[in-house]
Scaffold this active site. Sequence first.
Site, short mmCIF file in Angstrom:
data_model
loop_
_atom_site.label_atom_id
_atom_site.label_comp_id
_atom_site.label_asym_id
_atom_site.label_seq_id
_atom_site.Cartn_x
_atom_site.Cartn_y
_atom_site.Cartn_z
N GLY A 44 0.83 -1.20 0.00
CA GLY A 44 0.00 0.00 0.00
C GLY A 44 0.86 1.24 0.00
O GLY A 44 1.99 1.23 -0.48
N CYS A 45 0.35 2.29 0.57
CA CYS A 45 1.05 3.56 0.63
C CYS A 45 2.42 3.40 1.27
O CYS A 45 2.54 2.84 2.36
CB CYS A 45 0.21 4.54 1.45
SG CYS A 45 1.07 6.04 1.91
N PHE A 46 3.46 3.88 0.61
CA PHE A 46 4.80 3.68 1.16
C PHE A 46 5.04 4.48 2.42
O PHE A 46 5.89 4.14 3.22
CB PHE A 46 5.92 3.87 0.14
CG PHE A 46 5.93 5.11 -0.71
CD1 PHE A 46 5.50 6.34 -0.27
CD2 PHE A 46 6.42 5.02 -2.00
CE1 PHE A 46 5.55 7.47 -1.08
CE2 PHE A 46 6.48 6.13 -2.83
CZ PHE A 46 6.04 7.37 -2.35
N CYS A 105 3.03 4.55 4.94
CA CYS A 105 2.61 3.62 6.00
C CYS A 105 3.62 2.50 6.18
O CYS A 105 4.01 2.17 7.30
CB CYS A 105 1.25 3.02 5.65
SG CYS A 105 -0.09 4.22 5.52
#
Length: 172
Positions: free
Chosen positions: A9-11, A13
């Site tokens: 997912g979002c890097f 995070c």
Amino acid sequence: MRSILLGGGCFWCTESVFGALKGVQSVVSGYAGGTADTANYQAVCTGTTGHVEVVQVVYDDAIISLEQILAVFFATHDPTTLNRQGNDIGTQYASVIFYDNQSDKAIAEQMINTLITDSVPVVTRLEPAPKFYPAESYHQNYFANNPTQPYCNFAIPPKLAKLRASFAELLK
């Protein structure tokens, strides 16, 4: 030192999670797996480059094993949703492990196979490591540098709470 590229997912995070682990020397946000000859945030966000937001985790395997890193990876993102993590939707948010060698591939395959059930498919891709493009400097250590950013405050604290609850012995 060893390294592995992980897309969960979002890097922002993913970087926050792995940066908290003992034995992890560095975590660099970036892009990998696309067909374009280069990668940048603006292009990758379109979902047309084929690149995935990833983190390059460099670690000391005398302190933390790949199995432990992958256990954290699978526990702190959803490996059952295709090209989606929470509100982030698109191929750039795929669940993927880019491995460097056959030994790492075998470890990852074994862990994926233990997660698969008849009712819960695991969609995490397992592919040889492609070229890695570090993200722009403002993406590095993003949560640490932007602790009041609304998206971060929504998405990252639950992941870190799960990390503390399930993997306290691995924390710095």
